[in-house]
Motif scaffolding. Structure first.
Motif, PDB file in Angstrom:
ATOM      1  N   LEU A 187       0.984  -1.214   0.028  1.00 54.35           N
ATOM      2  CA  LEU A 187       0.096  -0.153   0.144  1.00 54.35           C
ATOM      3  C   LEU A 187       0.796   1.354   0.151  1.00 54.35           C
ATOM      4  CD1 LEU A 187      -2.642   1.548   0.096  1.00 54.35           C
ATOM      5  CD2 LEU A 187      -2.553   1.064   2.841  1.00 54.35           C
ATOM      6  N   PHE A 188       0.997   2.083  -1.124  1.00 50.92           N
ATOM      7  CA  PHE A 188       1.622   3.036  -1.267  1.00 50.92           C
ATOM      8  C   PHE A 188       0.971   4.521  -0.849  1.00 50.92           C
ATOM      9  CE2 PHE A 188       3.344   0.381  -4.417  1.00 50.92           C
ATOM     10  CZ  PHE A 188       4.886   0.364  -4.265  1.00 50.92           C
ATOM     11  N   ARG A 189       1.659   5.180  -0.066  1.00 47.26           N
ATOM     12  CA  ARG A 189       1.154   6.478   0.316  1.00 47.26           C
ATOM     13  C   ARG A 189       0.548   7.275  -0.559  1.00 47.26           C
ATOM     14  NH1 ARG A 189       0.808   8.882   5.155  1.00 47.26           N
ATOM     15  NH2 ARG A 189       2.366   7.506   6.235  1.00 47.26           N
ATOM     16  N   THR A 190       1.184   7.800  -1.614  1.00 47.59           N
ATOM     17  CA  THR A 190       0.818   8.426  -2.763  1.00 47.59           C
ATOM     18  C   THR A 190       1.194   7.989  -4.200  1.00 47.59           C
ATOM     19  OG1 THR A 190       2.939   9.781  -2.662  1.00 47.59           O
ATOM     20  CG2 THR A 190       0.990  10.584  -1.374  1.00 47.59           C
ATOM     21  N   GLY A 191       0.769   8.363  -5.066  1.00 46.82           N
ATOM     22  CA  GLY A 191       1.143   7.934  -6.595  1.00 46.82           C
ATOM     23  C   GLY A 191       1.134   6.365  -6.717  1.00 46.82           C
ATOM     24  N   ASN A 192       1.853   5.898  -7.548  1.00 49.02           N
ATOM     25  CA  ASN A 192       1.864   4.505  -7.902  1.00 49.02           C
ATOM     26  C   ASN A 192       0.424   3.812  -8.315  1.00 49.02           C
ATOM     27  OD1 ASN A 192       4.706   3.643  -7.269  1.00 49.02           O
ATOM     28  ND2 ASN A 192       4.151   4.716  -5.388  1.00 49.02           N
ATOM     29  N   GLU A 193      -0.148   4.793  -9.215  1.00 49.55           N
ATOM     30  CA  GLU A 193      -1.733   4.167  -9.293  1.00 49.55           C
ATOM     31  C   GLU A 193      -1.856   3.035 -10.218  1.00 49.55           C
ATOM     32  OE1 GLU A 193      -1.310   8.901  -9.447  1.00 49.55           O
ATOM     33  OE2 GLU A 193      -0.159   7.227 -10.048  1.00 49.55           O
ATOM     34  N   THR A 194      -0.817   2.520 -10.719  1.00 50.11           N
ATOM     35  CA  THR A 194      -0.683   1.421 -11.841  1.00 50.11           C
ATOM     36  C   THR A 194      -0.347   0.173 -10.991  1.00 50.11           C
ATOM     37  OG1 THR A 194       1.223   1.778 -12.631  1.00 50.11           O
ATOM     38  CG2 THR A 194      -0.256   2.861 -13.559  1.00 50.11           C
ATOM     39  N   THR A 195      -0.270   0.214  -9.526  1.00 51.18           N
ATOM     40  CA  THR A 195       0.269  -1.110  -8.836  1.00 51.18           C
ATOM     41  C   THR A 195      -1.014  -1.804  -8.202  1.00 51.18           C
ATOM     42  OG1 THR A 195       0.481   0.300  -6.843  1.00 51.18           O
ATOM     43  CG2 THR A 195       2.321   0.106  -8.607  1.00 51.18           C
ATOM     44  N   TYR A 196      -2.244  -1.478  -8.346  1.00 50.53           N
ATOM     45  CA  TYR A 196      -3.282  -1.930  -7.545  1.00 50.53           C
ATOM     46  C   TYR A 196      -3.970  -3.038  -8.646  1.00 50.53           C
ATOM     47  CZ  TYR A 196      -1.870   1.781  -4.430  1.00 50.53           C
ATOM     48  OH  TYR A 196      -1.047   2.238  -3.618  1.00 50.53           O
ATOM     49  N   ASP A 197      -3.421  -3.554  -9.523  1.00 46.20           N
ATOM     50  CA  ASP A 197      -4.285  -4.214 -10.529  1.00 46.20           C
ATOM     51  C   ASP A 197      -3.058  -5.189 -11.295  1.00 46.20           C
ATOM     52  OD1 ASP A 197      -6.503  -5.240 -12.311  1.00 46.20           O
ATOM     53  OD2 ASP A 197      -5.098  -4.842 -13.737  1.00 46.20           O
ATOM     54  N   LEU A 198      -3.180  -6.388 -11.292  1.00 40.93           N
ATOM     55  CA  LEU A 198      -1.966  -7.140 -11.900  1.00 40.93           C
ATOM     56  C   LEU A 198      -1.460  -7.027 -13.418  1.00 40.93           C
ATOM     57  CD1 LEU A 198      -2.643 -10.669 -10.348  1.00 40.93           C
ATOM     58  CD2 LEU A 198      -0.774  -9.197  -9.695  1.00 40.93           C
ATOM     59  N   SER A 199      -2.975  -6.654 -14.193  1.00 46.77           N
ATOM     60  CA  SER A 199      -2.514  -6.141 -15.639  1.00 46.77           C
ATOM     61  C   SER A 199      -2.023  -4.896 -15.731  1.00 46.77           C
ATOM     62  CB  SER A 199      -3.824  -6.182 -16.293  1.00 46.77           C
ATOM     63  OG  SER A 199      -4.579  -7.613 -16.365  1.00 46.77           O
ATOM     64  N   ASP A 200      -2.318  -3.860 -14.965  1.00 47.71           N
ATOM     65  CA  ASP A 200      -1.878  -2.594 -14.783  1.00 47.71           C
ATOM     66  C   ASP A 200      -0.404  -2.753 -14.484  1.00 47.71           C
ATOM     67  OD1 ASP A 200      -4.384  -1.455 -15.530  1.00 47.71           O
ATOM     68  OD2 ASP A 200      -4.562  -0.919 -13.463  1.00 47.71           O
ATOM     69  N   ILE A 201       0.072  -3.450 -13.448  1.00 37.61           N
ATOM     70  CA  ILE A 201       1.399  -3.621 -13.020  1.00 37.61           C
ATOM     71  C   ILE A 201       2.244  -4.088 -14.220  1.00 37.61           C
ATOM     72  CG2 ILE A 201       3.092  -4.365 -11.504  1.00 37.61           C
ATOM     73  CD1 ILE A 201       0.804  -4.646  -9.304  1.00 37.61           C
ATOM     74  N   GLY A 202       1.798  -5.223 -14.691  1.00 34.33           N
ATOM     75  CA  GLY A 202       2.707  -5.658 -15.918  1.00 34.33           C
ATOM     76  C   GLY A 202       2.872  -4.908 -17.115  1.00 34.33           C
ATOM     77  N   GLU A 203       1.825  -4.034 -17.442  1.00 33.21           N
ATOM     78  CA  GLU A 203       1.895  -3.147 -18.548  1.00 33.21           C
ATOM     79  C   GLU A 203       2.826  -1.966 -18.158  1.00 33.21           C
ATOM     80  OE1 GLU A 203      -2.023  -2.124 -19.051  1.00 33.21           O
ATOM     81  OE2 GLU A 203      -2.786  -4.027 -19.961  1.00 33.21           O
ATOM     82  N   HIS A 204       2.637  -1.438 -16.972  1.00 38.80           N
ATOM     83  CA  HIS A 204       3.721  -0.518 -16.434  1.00 38.80           C
ATOM     84  C   HIS A 204       4.951  -1.003 -16.512  1.00 38.80           C
ATOM     85  CE1 HIS A 204       4.885   3.087 -14.012  1.00 38.80           C
ATOM     86  NE2 HIS A 204       5.739   2.128 -13.676  1.00 38.80           N
ATOM     87  N   TYR A 205       5.397  -2.311 -16.176  1.00 34.11           N
ATOM     88  CA  TYR A 205       6.495  -2.894 -16.167  1.00 34.11           C
ATOM     89  C   TYR A 205       7.271  -2.974 -17.654  1.00 34.11           C
ATOM     90  CZ  TYR A 205      10.608  -5.876 -15.045  1.00 34.11           C
ATOM     91  OH  TYR A 205      11.721  -6.394 -14.999  1.00 34.11           O
ATOM     92  N   VAL A 206       6.426  -3.248 -18.488  1.00 37.01           N
ATOM     93  CA  VAL A 206       6.674  -3.303 -20.086  1.00 37.01           C
ATOM     94  C   VAL A 206       7.282  -2.016 -20.593  1.00 37.01           C
ATOM     95  CG1 VAL A 206       5.987  -4.043 -22.393  1.00 37.01           C
ATOM     96  CG2 VAL A 206       5.440  -5.527 -20.454  1.00 37.01           C
ATOM     97  N   ARG A 207       6.562  -0.782 -20.174  1.00 35.76           N
ATOM     98  CA  ARG A 207       6.636   0.343 -20.529  1.00 35.76           C
ATOM     99  C   ARG A 207       8.234   0.841 -19.831  1.00 35.76           C
ATOM    100  NH1 ARG A 207       1.201   1.211 -19.541  1.00 35.76           N
ATOM    101  NH2 ARG A 207       1.688   1.996 -17.641  1.00 35.76           N
ATOM    102  N   TYR A 208       8.361   0.533 -18.632  1.00 29.84           N
ATOM    103  CA  TYR A 208       9.479   0.896 -17.885  1.00 29.84           C
ATOM    104  C   TYR A 208      10.832   0.449 -18.373  1.00 29.84           C
ATOM    105  CZ  TYR A 208      12.876  -1.537 -14.587  1.00 29.84           C
ATOM    106  OH  TYR A 208      13.760  -2.055 -14.124  1.00 29.84           O
TER     107      TYR A 208
END
Length: 524
Positions: free
Chosen positions: A406-427
Motif C-alpha cells: 500500500l503506497f502512500r501516494t502515486g503508484n496508481e498502476t500498482t493496484y491491478d495485476l494487468s496494470d502493473i505488468g503493462e507498467h513494467y513493460v513500458r519501464y
C-alpha cells in the motif's frame, strides 16, 4: 539619542493589532488556497513589522517546507520554538522538518517534546513511532503502537501499523478483530484498505497463502476503485496546505501519462542531442543514482552503500525533478540551447538542493528516487561522471511486491495485476532506449545475485560499479545506524535473507493476468 530615535521608528513601523490581524487573516487565506508567493509577501511584512507575531514566522516555515527550502524552514522553526517552547504545532513542524532533512535523531527528540507538550495527542505518538522506525528502534516503535492500541479511536490504526512493521506481532485474536472490521462494509473505505493490506501480510507470515492472496486482491480492488490519499495511514498533523498536496490520477490517466512521458523522452533524447551536449556538464562524481521499479531491492543497495564511510544516502528525494522540471531540453528555453554552461549550472542547482535536503560532509551522495529512470539522459548531460545504478529484480517478484504494497501516494498502476505488468513493460522500454543511446552508461545490479552471493557481489558493487575503495562496513550494512524511510524499513535492519526470492511461485495459480501483461518478461 540615536538609539531612542531608532526605537521610536521601530514602534511606528509596528502594525496596530487590528491591522496585524487583518494581514494574518488575508495571508492565511492565500496560504490555504496554495497562493504561496502572495501569502509569503504578507507574512514577511508582518515578520518585519511585528517580529513578536510568531504566527507569521511559523506559517512562512510551512511555506518553506512545501516549496523545498528546508534549511530556511528549520531556521524559522527553531526561532519560533525558542521563543514559544510550548507551541505544539511549531515543535511538531520542527520534528517534521528534521525528518525531511534526514536528521532523524533530532526528529525523534522534537516529537518527544511535542508529546510532552500535549500528552493526549495520538498524532504526536504516531509521528514519534514512525520516527523511531526510521532510526531503527523497531522495538520501541512497536511498543508505542501497542500503547496506542489501548485508545479505542486509534486502536485499529495502531494494530495496522504494528502489523505493517512486524506481522508476527499480531495475535490471532487481533487478526480476527482486524478482519471483522476490514470486511464490514460500513467501515470507511480508507480504513478497510489499510487493514486489508496489513491483514494480508499477517496471513502470509503464517503461510496461509490462499487467504493472503484473496485479501491482497480485495485490498487492491478497493484501492484502485477509490484512490484515497490517506488510505490506511495513521492521522498526521497537516503541515502544508491541503490544496498543495499531491493528488492521485486514475490508473488509466497514470498509464497514459507514463506512456506519453516515455514517448516524449525517446523523441527528445536522440543520439544527436546527446552528442551535441555531452561533455558540458559538471565534473563532480559525487551523485550515485539508484533507479528502477519500486520493490526491486533498491533500499538494500542504498543501505549497503550508505554504510561506506564516504557515502551518504538521502533516500527518495525530489532534488532532480525540481532541478530539471520545465527546463531545456524538456521544454524550449530561451538562450539555453546555445549556453555552453547550461548543464553545468543545472548540476550546481541539483547539488545545492541536495545540500538543502541534508547532504552534509560525505564526498558521495545517494539519490534513490526510483522514477529517475525517466531522466537518465538529463543525469548524463548534467553529471557525466556520476554513477547510475539500475536496480533489477525478477519481473514477477517485482510486480507482485508492488501488488502487496500500500503506497502512500502515486503508484496508481500498482493496484491491478494487468496494470502493473503493462507498467513494467513500458519501464523496460524506457531502459532499452537509454541503453541504445547511452550504451553502458548505467550498471545493472541484479537483486538475486546480491542475495545469493553477497560477499563477492557487495564488493563488486562498491569497487567496480561505484569505483570506491572497499569498506568492511558495507558487508555489515544491517548494523549501520541511519534513517530508512521505505517499505523495506525492517528488512534492511537484518542480514541478507533469501525468503523473498521467487515468492511469486506461492501465488502462481493467481497470476495469469500479470503473466499475460508481462509478455516477453514473463517466465518461460
Amino acid at each position: 539619542m540615536a538609539s531612542a530615535k531608532k526605537r521610536a521608528k521601530s514602534r511606528q513601523a509596528a502594525l496596530e493589532p487590528a491591522t496585524l490581524a487583518k494581514f494574518l487573516e488575508q495571508a492565511t487565506q492565500l496560504h490555504g488556497e496554495g497562493r504561496f508567493d502572495e501569502a509569503a509577501r504578507l507574512y514577511l511584512h508582518v515578520e518585519k513589522c511585528n517580529p513578536e507575531a510568531l504566527a507569521a514566522s511559523y506559517f512562512l516555515a510551512l511555506i518553506d517546507i512545501e516549496t523545498g527550502w528546508l534549511d530556511r524552514a528549520l531556521e524559522r522553526l527553531r526561532l519560533v520554538t525558542r521563543q514559544d517552547p510550548s507551541s505544539f504545532d511549531a515543535v511538531f513542524a520542527l520534528g517534521h522538518t528534521f525528518g525531511e532533512l534526514g536528521q532523524w535523531p533530532q526528529a525523534v527528540n522534537a516529537y518527544q517534546r511535542a508529546r510532552t507538550i500535549k500528552p493526549q495527542s495520538t498524532t504526536a505518538r504516531f509521528a514519534l513511532a514512525r520516527a523511531l522506525e526510521v532510526v531503527g528502534q523497531l522495538d520501541d516503535a512497536i511498543a508505542l503502537f501497542r500503547d496506542l492500541a489501548n485508545f479505542a479511536p486509534v486502536r485499529l490504526n495502531a494494530l495496522m501499523s504494528a502489523a505493517q512493521l512486524k506481522p508476527s506481532e499480531i495475535t490471532s485474536a487481533e487478526s480476527e478483530e482486524m478482519a471483522a472490521v476490514a470486511r464490514d462494509t460500513s467501515t470507511p473505505v480508507a480504513g478497510r484498505i489499510g487493514l486489508l493490506f496489513a491483514l494480508a501480510g499477517v496471513l502470509e507470515t503464517s503461510s496461509r497463502y490462499e487467504g493472503a492472496f484473496a485479501t491482497y486482491l480485495e485490498a487492491n480492488r478497493l484501492r484502485r476503485e477509490r484512490l484515497i490519499e490517506d488510505a490506511g495511514h495513521p492521522p498526521e498533523l497537516v503541515i502544508a496546505s491541503p490544496g498543495s498536496r499531491p493528488k492521485f490520477n486514475t490508473p488509466q490517466q497514470a498509464a497514459a501519462q507514463h506512456a506519453q512521458m516515455i514517448a516524449r523522452a525517446k523523441q527528445i533524447f536522440t543520439p544527436d542531442l546527446i552528442a551535441r551536449y555531452s561533455g558540458k556538464g559538471h565534473d563532480s562524481p559525487a551523485p550515485i543514482f539508484i533507479l528502477g521499479m519500486p520493490r526491486s531491492g533498491s533500499t538494500l543497495l542504498e543501505q549497503i552503500l550508505s554504510s561506506h564511510g564516504k557515502v551518504e544516502g538521502l533516500g527518495e528525494g525530489v532534488a532532480l525533478w525540481r532541478t530539471i522540471s520545465g527546463r531545456f531540453p524538456l521544454v524550449a528555453e530561451a538562450g539555453a540551447e546555445d549556453d555552453p554552461e547550461f548543464f553545468r549550472k543545472l548540476a550546481e542547482d541539483y547539488l545545492a538542493r541536495q545540500r538543502a535536503f541534508g547532504w552534509r560532509k560525505a564526498p558521495f551522495v545517494v539519490d534513490k528516487m526510483l522514477g529517475n529512470y525517466m531522466s537518465i539522459g538529463m543525469i548524463h548531460l548534467m553529471f557525466p561522471k556520476a554513477t547510475i545504478l539500475h536496480s533489477v529484480r525478477d519481473p514477477v517478484d517485482t510486480c507482485l511486491a508492488c501488488f502487496r504494497q500500500l503506497f502512500r501516494t502515486g503508484n496508481e498502476t500498482t493496484y491491478d495485476l494487468s496494470d502493473i505488468g503493462e507498467h513494467y513493460v513500458r519501464y523496460r522500454e524506457m531502459m532499452a532506449h537509454w541503453e541504445t543511446v547511452l550504451p553502458g552508461r548505467f550498471v545493472n545490479v541484479v537483486h538475486e545475485q546480491l542475495i545469493t552471493d553477497p560477499d563477492s557481489k557487495i564488493r563488486w558493487l562498491v569497487e567496480d560499479a561505484c569505483k570506491l575503495k572497499w569498506d568492511e562496513n558495507c558487508i555489515r550494512f544491517h548494523q549501520t545506524k541511519r534513517a530508512v524511510r521505505t517499505a523495506s524499513i525492517a528488512q534492511v535492519r537484518q542480514p541478507i535473507f533469501n525468503t523473498s526470492l521467487q515468492r511469486w511461485r506461492k501465488y502462481a495459480s493467481h497470476l495469469g493476468p500479470l503473466m499475460e501483461a508481462l509478455g516477453p518478461y514473463a517466465p518461460r
